[in-house]
Design a protein around this motif. Structure first.
Motif, PDB file in Angstrom:
ATOM      1  N   THR A 103      -4.153   3.577  44.739  1.00 59.02           N
ATOM      2  CA  THR A 103      -4.776   4.797  45.238  1.00 59.02           C
ATOM      3  C   THR A 103      -3.943   5.289  46.406  1.00 59.02           C
ATOM      4  O   THR A 103      -3.501   4.502  47.238  1.00 59.02           O
ATOM      5  CB  THR A 103      -6.232   4.524  45.664  1.00 59.02           C
ATOM      6  N   LEU A 104      -3.722   6.603  46.448  1.00 54.82           N
ATOM      7  CA  LEU A 104      -2.905   7.216  47.493  1.00 54.82           C
ATOM      8  C   LEU A 104      -3.807   7.897  48.510  1.00 54.82           C
ATOM      9  O   LEU A 104      -4.576   8.789  48.166  1.00 54.82           O
ATOM     10  CB  LEU A 104      -1.962   8.250  46.866  1.00 54.82           C
ATOM     11  N   PHE A 105      -3.729   7.435  49.746  1.00 53.68           N
ATOM     12  CA  PHE A 105      -4.419   8.074  50.860  1.00 53.68           C
ATOM     13  C   PHE A 105      -3.360   8.557  51.841  1.00 53.68           C
ATOM     14  O   PHE A 105      -2.235   8.044  51.856  1.00 53.68           O
ATOM     15  CB  PHE A 105      -5.337   7.079  51.588  1.00 53.68           C
ATOM     16  N   THR A 106      -3.715   9.518  52.681  1.00 54.55           N
ATOM     17  CA  THR A 106      -2.806   9.981  53.726  1.00 54.55           C
ATOM     18  C   THR A 106      -3.587  10.177  55.015  1.00 54.55           C
ATOM     19  O   THR A 106      -4.812  10.390  54.999  1.00 54.55           O
ATOM     20  CB  THR A 106      -2.125  11.308  53.342  1.00 54.55           C
ATOM     21  N   ILE A 107      -2.862  10.111  56.125  1.00 54.29           N
ATOM     22  CA  ILE A 107      -3.412  10.465  57.429  1.00 54.29           C
ATOM     23  C   ILE A 107      -2.507  11.566  57.980  1.00 54.29           C
ATOM     24  O   ILE A 107      -1.375  11.295  58.389  1.00 54.29           O
ATOM     25  CB  ILE A 107      -3.459   9.259  58.386  1.00 54.29           C
ATOM     26  N   PRO A 108      -2.981  12.818  57.948  1.00 57.32           N
ATOM     27  CA  PRO A 108      -2.150  13.926  58.406  1.00 57.32           C
ATOM     28  C   PRO A 108      -1.827  13.843  59.901  1.00 57.32           C
ATOM     29  O   PRO A 108      -2.623  13.337  60.695  1.00 57.32           O
ATOM     30  CB  PRO A 108      -3.027  15.159  58.117  1.00 57.32           C
ATOM     31  N   GLU A 112       4.573  13.926  61.366  1.00 65.45           N
ATOM     32  CA  GLU A 112       4.655  12.999  60.230  1.00 65.45           C
ATOM     33  C   GLU A 112       3.244  12.683  59.745  1.00 65.45           C
ATOM     34  O   GLU A 112       2.282  12.817  60.491  1.00 65.45           O
ATOM     35  CB  GLU A 112       5.413  11.721  60.605  1.00 65.45           C
ATOM     36  N   TRP A 113       3.173  12.308  58.477  1.00 71.96           N
ATOM     37  CA  TRP A 113       1.911  11.860  57.896  1.00 71.96           C
ATOM     38  C   TRP A 113       2.074  10.394  57.547  1.00 71.96           C
ATOM     39  O   TRP A 113       3.145   9.964  57.099  1.00 71.96           O
ATOM     40  CB  TRP A 113       1.586  12.623  56.622  1.00 71.96           C
ATOM     41  N   THR A 114       1.018   9.623  57.732  1.00 73.82           N
ATOM     42  CA  THR A 114       1.003   8.256  57.248  1.00 73.82           C
ATOM     43  C   THR A 114       0.576   8.307  55.788  1.00 73.82           C
ATOM     44  O   THR A 114      -0.459   8.905  55.458  1.00 73.82           O
ATOM     45  CB  THR A 114       0.025   7.393  58.065  1.00 73.82           C
ATOM     46  N   VAL A 115       1.383   7.710  54.929  1.00 74.75           N
ATOM     47  CA  VAL A 115       1.099   7.699  53.493  1.00 74.75           C
ATOM     48  C   VAL A 115       0.762   6.266  53.117  1.00 74.75           C
ATOM     49  O   VAL A 115       1.531   5.346  53.388  1.00 74.75           O
ATOM     50  CB  VAL A 115       2.303   8.226  52.686  1.00 74.75           C
ATOM     51  N   ILE A 116      -0.400   6.080  52.513  1.00 75.52           N
ATOM     52  CA  ILE A 116      -0.954   4.748  52.260  1.00 75.52           C
ATOM     53  C   ILE A 116      -1.101   4.511  50.761  1.00 75.52           C
ATOM     54  O   ILE A 116      -1.650   5.355  50.048  1.00 75.52           O
ATOM     55  CB  ILE A 116      -2.346   4.614  52.916  1.00 75.52           C
ATOM     56  N   LEU A 117      -0.625   3.361  50.303  1.00 77.68           N
ATOM     57  CA  LEU A 117      -0.912   2.895  48.949  1.00 77.68           C
ATOM     58  C   LEU A 117      -1.947   1.789  49.083  1.00 77.68           C
ATOM     59  O   LEU A 117      -1.762   0.842  49.846  1.00 77.68           O
ATOM     60  CB  LEU A 117       0.343   2.358  48.261  1.00 77.68           C
TER      61      LEU A 117
END
Length: 180
Positions: A103-108, A112-117
């Motif tokens: 599942t792909l989550f992000t923190i805007p 930069e954005w944190t991109v989480i798997l």
């Protein structure tokens, strides 16, 4: 003879009314329709490296900051959280990731954005996000565009085993490099 004609009439009437009884009611189109992006993007190439399934929200006069607030975990789309499948091991944003579905989550953020798997599956939104399920967190670089994108979009572009995942919405484009 009269009985067979009567039987045919009864059969035809029953057939006509039975179609109305079992008619299906299909829902209207989703306001944030589901879509997919893959690399290579050509539908003629079956040996994909990655594929993502996500829903595409629209700005509709709202701000990106309101829909995907800075500093908060976002589902990266609408409805169910986006799911990304790597068909081979890759280097995602500089970190090793095994083949599989995440599942792909992000923190805007502004720069930069944190991109989480995440290992979470079948997740609605980001309401039940758990950091303990993170596989990797990487940084996606932010650039701005002159022409805004009304509908949230994901695309992969590159050559051979070196490509980028681009997340675009409003005037923001987030880039994550991938090697695979």
């Amino acid at each position: 003879m009269e009985k067979s004609i009567l039987s045919i009439i009864v059969f035809v009437v029953a057939l006509v009314f039975s179609n109305e009884i079992v008619a299906q009611k299909f829902p209207d189109l989703d306001k944030s329709p589901m879509d997919a992006a893959a690399y290579p993007s050509s539908y003629r190439i079956s040996d994909k490296k990655v594929k993502i399934t996500y829903s595409r929200p629209q700005l509709k006069g709202r701000s990106l900051a309101k829909l995907a607030p800075a500093g908060k975990v976002w589902r990266t789309g609408a409805n169910e959280a986006a799911e990304i499948t790597f068909y081979k091991d890759v280097i995602f944003g500089g970190k090793e990731v095994k083949a599989g579905t995440y599942t792909l989550f992000t923190i805007p953020g502004d720069k930069e954005w944190t991109v989480i798997l995440s290992t979470a599956k079948n997740v609605w939104g980001s309401y039940f996000y758990k950091e303990s399920e993170d596989v990797v967190r990487v940084k996606g670089t932010v650039s701005n565009t002159a022409e805004p994108t009304e509908v949230f979009s994901i695309v992969f572009e590159g050559e051979n085993d070196i490509f980028n995942m681009y997340l675009g919405w409003g005037n923001v484009v987030v880039t994550v490099p991938i090697k695979g």
